[in-house]
Design a protein around this motif. Structure first.
Motif, PDB file in Angstrom:
ATOM      1  N   TRP A   1      18.292 -31.593 -28.271  1.00  0.00           N
ATOM      2  CA  TRP A   1      17.996 -31.106 -26.931  1.00  0.00           C
ATOM      3  C   TRP A   1      16.484 -31.035 -26.729  1.00  0.00           C
ATOM      4  O   TRP A   1      15.719 -30.869 -27.691  1.00  0.00           O
ATOM      5  CB  TRP A   1      18.542 -29.689 -26.716  1.00  0.00           C
ATOM      6  CG  TRP A   1      19.971 -29.491 -27.051  1.00  0.00           C
ATOM      7  CD1 TRP A   1      21.045 -29.539 -26.204  1.00  0.00           C
ATOM      8  CD2 TRP A   1      20.529 -29.186 -28.346  1.00  0.00           C
ATOM      9  NE1 TRP A   1      22.215 -29.291 -26.882  1.00  0.00           N
ATOM     10  CE2 TRP A   1      21.928 -29.074 -28.194  1.00  0.00           C
ATOM     11  CE3 TRP A   1      19.962 -29.008 -29.617  1.00  0.00           C
ATOM     12  CZ2 TRP A   1      22.777 -28.794 -29.260  1.00  0.00           C
ATOM     13  CZ3 TRP A   1      20.816 -28.734 -30.690  1.00  0.00           C
ATOM     14  CH2 TRP A   1      22.196 -28.620 -30.515  1.00  0.00           C
ATOM     15  N   LEU A   2      16.043 -31.134 -25.483  1.00  0.00           N
ATOM     16  CA  LEU A   2      14.669 -30.779 -25.142  1.00  0.00           C
ATOM     17  C   LEU A   2      14.602 -29.262 -25.032  1.00  0.00           C
ATOM     18  O   LEU A   2      15.396 -28.652 -24.304  1.00  0.00           O
ATOM     19  CB  LEU A   2      14.247 -31.424 -23.821  1.00  0.00           C
ATOM     20  CG  LEU A   2      13.679 -32.837 -23.891  1.00  0.00           C
ATOM     21  CD1 LEU A   2      13.377 -33.356 -22.484  1.00  0.00           C
ATOM     22  CD2 LEU A   2      12.411 -32.892 -24.741  1.00  0.00           C
ATOM     23  N   ALA A   3      13.679 -28.641 -25.736  1.00  0.00           N
ATOM     24  CA  ALA A   3      13.606 -27.186 -25.787  1.00  0.00           C
ATOM     25  C   ALA A   3      12.168 -26.735 -25.577  1.00  0.00           C
ATOM     26  O   ALA A   3      11.223 -27.525 -25.646  1.00  0.00           O
ATOM     27  CB  ALA A   3      14.132 -26.673 -27.130  1.00  0.00           C
ATOM     28  N   TYR A   4      12.006 -25.441 -25.332  1.00  0.00           N
ATOM     29  CA  TYR A   4      10.687 -24.854 -25.163  1.00  0.00           C
ATOM     30  C   TYR A   4      10.748 -23.404 -25.604  1.00  0.00           C
ATOM     31  O   TYR A   4      11.818 -22.782 -25.672  1.00  0.00           O
ATOM     32  CB  TYR A   4      10.204 -24.969 -23.713  1.00  0.00           C
ATOM     33  CG  TYR A   4      11.193 -24.450 -22.690  1.00  0.00           C
ATOM     34  CD1 TYR A   4      11.158 -23.126 -22.259  1.00  0.00           C
ATOM     35  CD2 TYR A   4      12.162 -25.290 -22.151  1.00  0.00           C
ATOM     36  CE1 TYR A   4      12.065 -22.644 -21.320  1.00  0.00           C
ATOM     37  CE2 TYR A   4      13.082 -24.817 -21.221  1.00  0.00           C
ATOM     38  CZ  TYR A   4      13.020 -23.500 -20.816  1.00  0.00           C
ATOM     39  OH  TYR A   4      13.931 -23.029 -19.901  1.00  0.00           O
ATOM     40  N   VAL A   5       9.571 -22.841 -25.904  1.00  0.00           N
ATOM     41  CA  VAL A   5       9.498 -21.474 -26.407  1.00  0.00           C
ATOM     42  C   VAL A   5       9.282 -20.475 -25.282  1.00  0.00           C
ATOM     43  O   VAL A   5       9.911 -19.421 -25.239  1.00  0.00           O
ATOM     44  CB  VAL A   5       8.379 -21.340 -27.464  1.00  0.00           C
ATOM     45  CG1 VAL A   5       8.239 -19.895 -27.917  1.00  0.00           C
ATOM     46  CG2 VAL A   5       8.668 -22.242 -28.658  1.00  0.00           C
ATOM     47  N   ASP A   6       8.405 -20.805 -24.342  1.00  0.00           N
ATOM     48  CA  ASP A   6       8.051 -19.894 -23.255  1.00  0.00           C
ATOM     49  C   ASP A   6       8.984 -20.125 -22.075  1.00  0.00           C
ATOM     50  O   ASP A   6       8.916 -21.152 -21.401  1.00  0.00           O
ATOM     51  CB  ASP A   6       6.592 -20.124 -22.837  1.00  0.00           C
ATOM     52  CG  ASP A   6       6.086 -19.064 -21.858  1.00  0.00           C
ATOM     53  OD1 ASP A   6       6.931 -18.373 -21.247  1.00  0.00           O
ATOM     54  OD2 ASP A   6       4.872 -18.917 -21.713  1.00  0.00           O
ATOM     55  N   TYR A   7       9.874 -19.159 -21.798  1.00  0.00           N
ATOM     56  CA  TYR A   7      10.850 -19.318 -20.716  1.00  0.00           C
ATOM     57  C   TYR A   7      10.178 -19.347 -19.346  1.00  0.00           C
ATOM     58  O   TYR A   7      10.623 -20.030 -18.429  1.00  0.00           O
ATOM     59  CB  TYR A   7      11.876 -18.184 -20.763  1.00  0.00           C
ATOM     60  CG  TYR A   7      12.926 -18.285 -19.681  1.00  0.00           C
ATOM     61  CD1 TYR A   7      14.052 -19.092 -19.866  1.00  0.00           C
ATOM     62  CD2 TYR A   7      12.802 -17.590 -18.487  1.00  0.00           C
ATOM     63  CE1 TYR A   7      15.021 -19.198 -18.879  1.00  0.00           C
ATOM     64  CE2 TYR A   7      13.768 -17.701 -17.500  1.00  0.00           C
ATOM     65  CZ  TYR A   7      14.863 -18.505 -17.701  1.00  0.00           C
ATOM     66  OH  TYR A   7      15.811 -18.606 -16.716  1.00  0.00           O
ATOM     67  N   ILE A   8       9.089 -18.603 -19.195  1.00  0.00           N
ATOM     68  CA  ILE A   8       8.442 -18.484 -17.884  1.00  0.00           C
ATOM     69  C   ILE A   8       7.761 -19.794 -17.492  1.00  0.00           C
ATOM     70  O   ILE A   8       7.959 -20.321 -16.391  1.00  0.00           O
ATOM     71  CB  ILE A   8       7.427 -17.325 -17.880  1.00  0.00           C
ATOM     72  CG1 ILE A   8       8.115 -16.027 -18.311  1.00  0.00           C
ATOM     73  CG2 ILE A   8       6.815 -17.173 -16.499  1.00  0.00           C
ATOM     74  CD1 ILE A   8       9.288 -15.622 -17.441  1.00  0.00           C
TER      75      ILE A   8
END
Length: 229
Positions: free
Chosen positions: A77-84
């Motif tokens: 999956w494409l993911a990220y750490v900072d939700y904002i």
């Protein structure tokens, strides 16, 4: 979140991401991440059971359509750490046999927008805006040669903006040709070697249309009480 096959144990598995929060939590916005409990779970068809697995705290794009892909024994999956901000993207992969997560950083200054399968490898479509050309985006196609190794990304080719405004890619076909969905819902086929666009007689809802890869040797999946009933 993902479905795959464990060749070591001849088992089918499902990976699920769970977010748990108190019922009085006012907004499901993740702004107060300390109020949310995250865990990852894997389901085994052979044992008909769920169990927790360790994994990094990160977020997956809410629109899963083009940010998830499956290669042999591996969901990604494409993911990220900072939700904002939804920045600092990376590829998060789950090994169905070893049940471990692998993290692959993207090439420097590259913004990935979609993941697909190309020749049993992870292919990423990255969007790039050209200075001086308002709202004109070029799409770079990258291939990940080894999961977990940032330096194994290889840039294959660049797709220049379409004259008639094709809005988004759907996936790959033969010899690097790609399906794209045109504004208005028409499906087209693009050949990057000749830059030729073929208009197909298929129309649909452009926001919901997706390309699904299937195997002609699908086996019957049976297990658990619900399947027997």
């Amino acid at each position: 979140m993902g479905f795959g096959f464990d060749a070591k144990t001849n088992d089918f598995k499902i990976i699920n991401f769970v977010s748990m929060y108190d019922p009085t939590f006012e907004s499901y916005s993740f702004q107060d991440v300390e109020d949310v409990v995250y865990q990852k779970e894997v389901y085994s068809l052979s044992t008909d059971s769920w169990r927790k697995v360790d994994g990094p705290q990160c977020f997956i794009f809410e629109d899963q359509r083009d940010t998830m892909t499956y290669t042999t024994g591996m969901s990604s999956w494409l993911a990220y750490v900072d939700y904002i901000s939804q920045r600092d993207l990376f590829v998060l992969s789950f090994d169905m046999s070893d049940e471990v997560f692998l993290k692959t950083l993207l090439p420097d200054n590259v913004i990935g927008v979609a993941l697909y399968v190309l020749n049993e490898s992870i292919a990423m479509v990255a969007e790039r805006e050209v200075e001086g050309q308002t709202l004109v985006f070029y799409h770079d196609i990258w291939l990940l040669l080894k999961v977990g190794v940032k330096d194994s990304w290889a840039k294959l080719f660049t797709i220049e903006p379409f004259a008639d405004d094709v809005c988004r890619p759907l996936g790959f076909w033969k010899n690097d040709t790609m399906f794209w969905i045109k504004n208005g819902g028409q499906l087209v086929l693009y050949d990057p070697s000749t830059k030729q666009i073929t208009y197909l007689q298929i129309h649909g809802d452009g926001d919901n249309m997706q390309l699904v890869i299937y195997m002609e040797t699908l086996v019957s999946v049976k297990g658990g009480n619900e399947f027997e009933e």
